[in-house]
Design an enzyme around this catalytic site. Sequence first.
Site, PDB file in Angstrom:
ATOM      1  N   SER A  69       0.792  -1.240   0.000  1.00 38.41           N
ATOM      2  CA  SER A  69       0.000   0.000   0.000  1.00 38.41           C
ATOM      3  C   SER A  69       0.820   1.284   0.000  1.00 38.41           C
ATOM      4  O   SER A  69       0.266   2.359  -0.213  1.00 38.41           O
ATOM      5  CB  SER A  69      -0.922   0.021   1.217  1.00 38.41           C
ATOM      6  OG  SER A  69      -2.096  -0.673   0.911  1.00 38.41           O
ATOM      7  N   LYS A  72       0.482   3.422  -2.959  1.00 37.18           N
ATOM      8  CA  LYS A  72      -0.691   4.295  -3.161  1.00 37.18           C
ATOM      9  C   LYS A  72      -0.302   5.770  -3.136  1.00 37.18           C
ATOM     10  O   LYS A  72      -0.955   6.603  -3.756  1.00 37.18           O
ATOM     11  CB  LYS A  72      -1.750   3.988  -2.087  1.00 37.18           C
ATOM     12  CG  LYS A  72      -2.354   2.585  -2.239  1.00 37.18           C
ATOM     13  CD  LYS A  72      -3.240   2.211  -1.050  1.00 37.18           C
ATOM     14  CE  LYS A  72      -3.806   0.796  -1.220  1.00 37.18           C
ATOM     15  NZ  LYS A  72      -4.521   0.316  -0.032  1.00 37.18           N
ATOM     16  N   TYR A 196      -3.650  -2.150 -10.333  1.00 35.78           N
ATOM     17  CA  TYR A 196      -3.554  -2.037  -8.867  1.00 35.78           C
ATOM     18  C   TYR A 196      -2.673  -3.150  -8.265  1.00 35.78           C
ATOM     19  O   TYR A 196      -1.787  -2.884  -7.450  1.00 35.78           O
ATOM     20  CB  TYR A 196      -4.968  -2.061  -8.268  1.00 35.78           C
ATOM     21  CG  TYR A 196      -4.968  -2.104  -6.767  1.00 35.78           C
ATOM     22  CD1 TYR A 196      -4.545  -1.000  -6.038  1.00 35.78           C
ATOM     23  CD2 TYR A 196      -5.361  -3.246  -6.073  1.00 35.78           C
ATOM     24  CE1 TYR A 196      -4.507  -1.031  -4.653  1.00 35.78           C
ATOM     25  CE2 TYR A 196      -5.334  -3.282  -4.697  1.00 35.78           C
ATOM     26  CZ  TYR A 196      -4.906  -2.180  -3.993  1.00 35.78           C
ATOM     27  OH  TYR A 196      -4.863  -2.221  -2.615  1.00 35.78           O
ATOM     28  N   TYR A 248      -4.197   3.112   7.735  1.00 39.47           N
ATOM     29  CA  TYR A 248      -5.505   2.467   7.842  1.00 39.47           C
ATOM     30  C   TYR A 248      -6.254   3.050   9.047  1.00 39.47           C
ATOM     31  O   TYR A 248      -6.155   4.237   9.314  1.00 39.47           O
ATOM     32  CB  TYR A 248      -5.362   0.932   7.950  1.00 39.47           C
ATOM     33  CG  TYR A 248      -4.324   0.358   7.020  1.00 39.47           C
ATOM     34  CD1 TYR A 248      -4.523   0.399   5.635  1.00 39.47           C
ATOM     35  CD2 TYR A 248      -3.147  -0.204   7.491  1.00 39.47           C
ATOM     36  CE1 TYR A 248      -3.583  -0.127   4.775  1.00 39.47           C
ATOM     37  CE2 TYR A 248      -2.206  -0.738   6.631  1.00 39.47           C
ATOM     38  CZ  TYR A 248      -2.424  -0.691   5.277  1.00 39.47           C
ATOM     39  OH  TYR A 248      -1.497  -1.199   4.431  1.00 39.47           O
ATOM     40  N   VAL A 266       1.125  -3.719   3.894  1.00 39.33           N
ATOM     41  CA  VAL A 266       1.069  -5.013   4.588  1.00 39.33           C
ATOM     42  C   VAL A 266       2.333  -5.855   4.395  1.00 39.33           C
ATOM     43  O   VAL A 266       2.483  -6.892   5.034  1.00 39.33           O
ATOM     44  CB  VAL A 266      -0.169  -5.863   4.203  1.00 39.33           C
ATOM     45  CG1 VAL A 266      -1.449  -5.259   4.741  1.00 39.33           C
ATOM     46  CG2 VAL A 266      -0.251  -6.101   2.721  1.00 39.33           C
TER      47      VAL A 266
HETATM   48  N1  GLU Z   1      -2.450  -5.635  -2.071  1.00 40.32           N
HETATM   49  C1  GLU Z   1      -3.081  -5.445  -0.831  1.00 40.32           C
HETATM   50  C2  GLU Z   1      -4.573  -5.485  -0.990  1.00 40.32           C
HETATM   51  O1  GLU Z   1      -5.087  -4.767  -1.795  1.00 40.32           O
HETATM   52  C3  GLU Z   1      -2.642  -4.138  -0.267  1.00 40.32           C
HETATM   53  C4  GLU Z   1      -2.717  -4.245   1.145  1.00 40.32           C
HETATM   54  C5  GLU Z   1      -2.035  -3.133   1.872  1.00 40.32           C
HETATM   55  O2  GLU Z   1      -0.794  -2.992   1.878  1.00 40.32           O
HETATM   56  O3  GLU Z   1      -2.801  -2.401   2.479  1.00 40.32           O
HETATM   57  O4  GLU Z   1      -5.233  -6.245  -0.324  1.00 40.32           O
END
Ligand code: GLU
Length: 318
Positions: A69, A72, A196, A248, A266
């Site tokens: 993530s 992002k 993504y 998060y 993650v």
């Molecule tokens: N590829 C993970 C998902 O979309 C990203 C998770 C993350 O790092 O928040 O579930």
Amino acid sequence: MPLTVAADLQALVDRVAEEMAGQTDRGKVADYIPGLARVDPKHFGIAITTHDGKMYSAGDAEMNFSIQSISKVFALTIALGKVGDALWKRVGREPSGNAFNSIVQLEAEHGIPRNPFINAGAIVISDVVLAGHEPREAIGEILRFMREVAGDDGITIDDEVARGEAETGFRNTALANYMRAFGNIEHPVEQVLGVYFHQCALAMNCKQLAKAGRYLMLEGQHPETGFNVVSPMRARRINALMMLCGHYDGSGEFAFRVGIPGKSGVGGGILCVVPGIASIAVWSPGLNDRGNSTLGSLALERIAVATGWSVFNQREPG
Ligand code: GLU
């Protein structure tokens, strides 16, 4: 006061890495795909690059991990470059208070995700990056952007991780389809998710990631080319989003304990930006119950205390 002596910062990262090596509560490694599940929880790496171009690192700072993530932040930068502030019609900029992959708010909010760092928001961003491209080209654009901002052509995408994401991405598929039903996804869902999943599978080490964050420390400027990656205002806003939404539903706790804009993934990485002063990347794969790196968060808390780098400290940089 912020540290000014080079030796202090090297001594600090060495000390923090040593302290982390002695920690027994390392959290739990993400296990939803084999590419992440097999990573040894013992790893810890840290790299700090400062406004004057120096690099301080310790531990496994040159070992690749899946940035997940954290990507992002960079995808948001690219999307803002494409459509500017019109992006905010399709994605909000408020903390969600929900888990990163939650679907619950989307119905009440008509398919407009709360922010670009929850999965729904990041999937809309992928849709924006995909416009005018084949998926492969969009993925190439993201990879080139990462290499450019990090000043490192060795950065790659881990195909096994990308495949694993696709094979287990039922929830992300649901989010994308749901938003498409509201008209907030314009391209075929498989293509959007292809972009993504590949951006999540970027493999980088702490040194590369800290360097990739430099433009956010330097008011949008790339330190090697002198060109602006984004305007100072945009860099400030991306940093604000990282502070409010970067961990998060643990973002409040991170601001409380560390007080530096940061984005976690993650894979166990965290990128932190101390505006005007430093870009920091830490990595330790074990996660806490909010999905943020346990030792990464602790290490950053110790760095913030030792340096006075919390943005909530009202002191002049030294
Ligand atoms: N590829 C993970 C998902 O979309 C990203 C998770 C993350 O790092 O928040 O579930």
